[in-house]
Design a protein around this motif. Structure first.
Motif, PDB file in Angstrom:
ATOM      1  N   ILE A 299       0.801  -1.234   0.000  1.00 53.62           N
ATOM      2  CA  ILE A 299       0.000   0.000   0.000  1.00 53.62           C
ATOM      3  C   ILE A 299       0.827   1.275   0.000  1.00 53.62           C
ATOM      4  N   SER A 302       0.121   3.844  -2.484  1.00 50.16           N
ATOM      5  CA  SER A 302      -1.295   4.028  -2.789  1.00 50.16           C
ATOM      6  C   SER A 302      -1.693   5.501  -2.699  1.00 50.16           C
ATOM      7  N   ASP A 304      -5.016   6.019  -1.992  1.00 52.29           N
ATOM      8  CA  ASP A 304      -6.318   5.854  -1.347  1.00 52.29           C
ATOM      9  C   ASP A 304      -6.132   5.820   0.166  1.00 52.29           C
ATOM     10  N   ASP A 307      -6.606   2.554   2.216  1.00 47.29           N
ATOM     11  CA  ASP A 307      -5.549   1.553   2.315  1.00 47.29           C
ATOM     12  C   ASP A 307      -4.766   1.733   3.613  1.00 47.29           C
ATOM     13  N   ARG A 348      -8.870   7.727  -8.371  1.00 46.82           N
ATOM     14  CA  ARG A 348      -9.417   6.731  -7.458  1.00 46.82           C
ATOM     15  C   ARG A 348     -10.937   6.651  -7.582  1.00 46.82           C
ATOM     16  N   ARG A 361      -8.180  -6.086  -0.552  1.00 47.31           N
ATOM     17  CA  ARG A 361      -7.308  -5.480   0.449  1.00 47.31           C
ATOM     18  C   ARG A 361      -7.582  -6.071   1.826  1.00 47.31           C
ATOM     19  N   ALA A 386      -5.147   0.108  -9.461  1.00 45.89           N
ATOM     20  CA  ALA A 386      -4.689  -0.320  -8.137  1.00 45.89           C
ATOM     21  C   ALA A 386      -4.612  -1.836  -8.064  1.00 45.89           C
ATOM     22  N   ASN A 390      -1.237  -4.185  -7.331  1.00 47.63           N
ATOM     23  CA  ASN A 390      -1.124  -5.196  -6.287  1.00 47.63           C
ATOM     24  C   ASN A 390      -0.844  -6.579  -6.854  1.00 47.63           C
ATOM     25  N   HIS A 420      -2.245   4.743 -12.331  1.00 44.23           N
ATOM     26  CA  HIS A 420      -2.010   4.522 -10.902  1.00 44.23           C
ATOM     27  C   HIS A 420      -0.597   4.973 -10.535  1.00 44.23           C
TER      28      HIS A 420
END
Length: 685
Positions: A299, A302, A304, A307, A348, A361, A386, A390, A420
């Protein structure tokens, strides 16, 4: 006569390296040193002192309430608790004497003090109910030196902890009553290393007595919340408390730690081991640490905030160590400050398959990698950047998917092209280093620049690294320093220590040792283990800050607990030599072994030296030779000299003058003057 075996590296041999990893994820080894037996605490005792109703100094609002909160918390955790409410000096002395007897032979002993504190001429004083503050003489005579608390804990085996929730910001009086400075000083008495002291605020700071709408101080709230986290260990508690207090006080207050834990894996949770099939304490810590590293790496880039909230929630459930809690909170703050139409928020909110990403997640946080793989794959098929990122991390690490660097690179490229920021960073790193794709430093630099220009804090830090190394662009320390400052302002944790390096070295910025120290301190409290080690060096050397070997050892142990091999070997050196700590060969050998298991050259060297001498471990010259060889293979010139000595004298190997000369030469070529002298003694040029 040849030179003696060397087990300790000098200051110049301390490793110097770039801090930021140039791969998408860093896989490290957790410390696995358990210095107490596998059995868990059978006896826990605590003394709680709360002083609010003073007779001759201004009263305080919350200490008595805080004492009750801590009392209730420790009782729930199986402690036998003694409470002193508003004691006089005589009552406090008598209470400490009685507690000293109760603590003898106990597994864990804790003293918590809440009330007025004063630092006078470098000595901390705790004020009982009948303290007099009309003069320094009156105050010191009517109070109690805080160092005296340590003797009451000396008989405990695994945990000896003093918690000072003093020096509060009472609006009617300064907390340094009778003194000439704010806050308390770190303990420096004979028990300062053997007894751990957790203070509510750093030296020079005052602790908030309470915040609006709260019946307790921020420190008491964070402390009790931390103690009740499932499976939390004493080694993990300070980082949690520091992060939470800084969050609640908006950075105005940072708790401080001093001392060495006898057993960093001891848990406040009396039921923690039972839920994990009675696994050894160190193994439980290692499992949580490894999950923590994987979760954070998944994360850290990230955009977001959910997260990072999920990461903090996982620590609250006791599933991970939460080493990066403060960084997670800082990233949340930085992202939430972004305007609604910014790159991160827009990308996002418009991402397809976001519900699947959230489900994955949560599964990943539980260690359910199969479900995470399924949901991220489904979201990626819908074009979610995203999810692609990952999946790339999974392919790179082998967590939940087959380890495949080529597949990881493809996912990072797809994620980058989907917009991203983490994908852009990792695809840029793939191009810079040729990971799973053709190496093209200029292209990698452009991807990092694109992500940095759009607000990615991690990309800013990576771009600074590129300028420092001359990767994809001409070397430019000034540009690097500028991007590092931007990264720090945007909440990127690794950039704090990187910027500190530049101020320490005077690269791209004026040399400023004090500012470097402040940045290292900021990075260390945020969870950066390399910065923790740098703080240890600073306290050990006494150049940028007053020399404090116990504080140095404190930071080394904190770094070691979080898997930093340099922290392990640095603490081992202090334990072996007795520099600032009681000499303890057995414990030094354990930390050297942990460092060696993590691939640390100094760990191999130190353990080899102790094995050759039979100090702390059984003497075994042949094993010492193997350890010296491992250290030499990792570049240790002192290990090369030790190998030469072993071959010259026939210790652990058949005597071989030619091999001895070869190793002396290698050590000399590496800059070892003593080896040059040995070659002259042997008549060799």
């Amino acid at each position: 006569m040849s030179a003696g075996l060397e087990g300790v590296l000098m200051r110049a041999d301390r490793p110097r390296r770039f801090r930021r990893g140039w791969t998408a994820i860093v896989v490290a080894v957790a410390v696995n040193v358990s210095l107490a037996g596998g059995a868990w605490a059978a006896q826990r005792v605590a003394l709680i002192v709360g002083v609010s109703k003073y007779e001759k100094v201004p009263a305080l609002t919350n200490p008595a309430k805080d004492a009750k909160l801590v009392q209730a918390t420790l009782q729930k955790l199986g402690f036998q608790v003694t409470v002193l409410t508003d004691p006089t000096r005589i009552q406090l002395i008598e209470g400490l004497g009685q507690f000293e007897q109760a603590a003898k032979g106990s597994e864990a002993a804790v003293i918590y003090y809440a009330g007025h504190g004063a630092m006078i001429d470098g000595v901390n004083y705790l004020l009982p109910k009948d303290a007099i503050s009309t003069s320094k003489t009156a105050l010191t005579a009517s109070s109690l030196e805080s160092a005296s608390l340590g003797q009451s804990l000396a008989g405990a085996k695994s945990v000896r902890l003093i918690i000072l929730d003093a020096c509060r910001n009472n609006p009617t009086a300064t907390r340094s009553l009778g003194g000439n400075t704010r806050g308390l000083a770190r303990e420096a008495g004979p028990n300062s290393a053997a007894v751990v002291t957790l203070m509510a605020a750093a030296p020079g700071q005052v602790a908030q007595d309470g915040v609006s709408g709260s019946a307790n101080s921020p420190f008491a709230i964070a402390l009790t919340q931390g103690m009740t986290r499932p499976g939390i260990t004493v080694g993990e508690l300070p980082s949690y408390v520091q992060a939470e207090v800084e969050r609640m006080t908006e950075g105005d207050q940072t708790p401080d730690l001093q001392g060495i834990w006898p057993n960093v894996h001891w848990s406040f949770d009396p039921n923690g081991p039972a839920r994990q099939a009675a696994a050894p304490a160190a193994d439980l810590t290692k499992i949580k640490w490894e999950k923590d590293q994987v979760f954070w790496q998944s994360i850290k880039d990230s955009d977001d905030p959910a997260d990072f909230k999920a990461y903090m929630d996982a620590q609250d459930r006791g599933e991970i160590t939460g080493s990066f809690r403060k960084l997670a909170f800082n990233r949340i703050k930085a992202i939430e400050k972004l305007p609604a139409g910014s790159f991160q928020v827009a990308s996002r909110s418009a991402a397809p398959g976001q519900e699947l990403v959230v489900a994955a997640r949560e599964a990943f946080a539980r260690g359910d990698y199969r479900s995470a793989l399924r949901d991220w794959t489904a979201a990626a098929n819908q074009g979610n950047g995203a999810a692609m990122y990952n999946l790339g991390v999974m392919s790179l690490t082998g967590r939940g998917a087959a380890k495949d660097v080529n597949a990881a690179a493809r996912w990072f490229k797809a994620s980058a092209e989907a917009g991203h920021s983490g994908g852009m960073v990792n695809w840029g790193l793939c191009r810079l280093n040729g990971f799973g794709t053709e190496k093209d430093e200029a292209a990698g630099f452009r991807w990092l620049q694109q992500a940095a220009n759009k607000g990615s804090a991690s990309a800013m830090g990576m771009l600074a690294e590129a300028y420092l190394r001359g990767r994809g662009a001409p070397t430019d320390p000034r540009q690097a320093a500028g991007w590092l400052q931007k990264a720090v302002d945007a909440g990127d944790g690794p950039s704090i220590a990187q910027l500190a390096d530049l101020y320490e070295q005077g690269r791209g910025v004026p040399r400023d040792a004090r500012r470097a120290f402040g940045l290292y301190q900021r990075a260390a409290t945020a969870g950066d283990t390399d910065a923790m080690v740098r703080l240890g060096y600073a306290y050990e050397d006494g150049e940028a800050v007053a020399k404090d070997e116990v504080q140095a050892a404190t930071w080394y142990q904190r770094a070691a607990e979080l898997g930093n091999s340099e922290g392990m070997s640095s603490l081992a050196v202090m334990l072996e030599t007795g520099a600032g700590l009681p000499q303890d060969y057995a414990r030094a050998a354990e930390y050297y072994r942990a460092a060696a298991n993590a691939g640390d050259a100094r760990g191999y060297l130190g353990l080899g030296s102790m094995t050759a001498r039979g100090a702390g471990v059984r003497a075994n010259p042949a094993e010492a030779v193997r350890l010296f060889q491992a250290a030499a293979d990792r570049g240790s010139v002192l290990a090369m000299r030790n190998l030469a000595i072993m071959y010259e004298t026939g210790q652990g190997v058949r005597a071989d003058r030619r091999k001895a000369i070869d190793w002396y030469r290698k050590a000399a070529e590496g800059g070892d003057d003593a080896s040059r002298g040995e070659l002259e003694r042997l008549g060799v040029r």
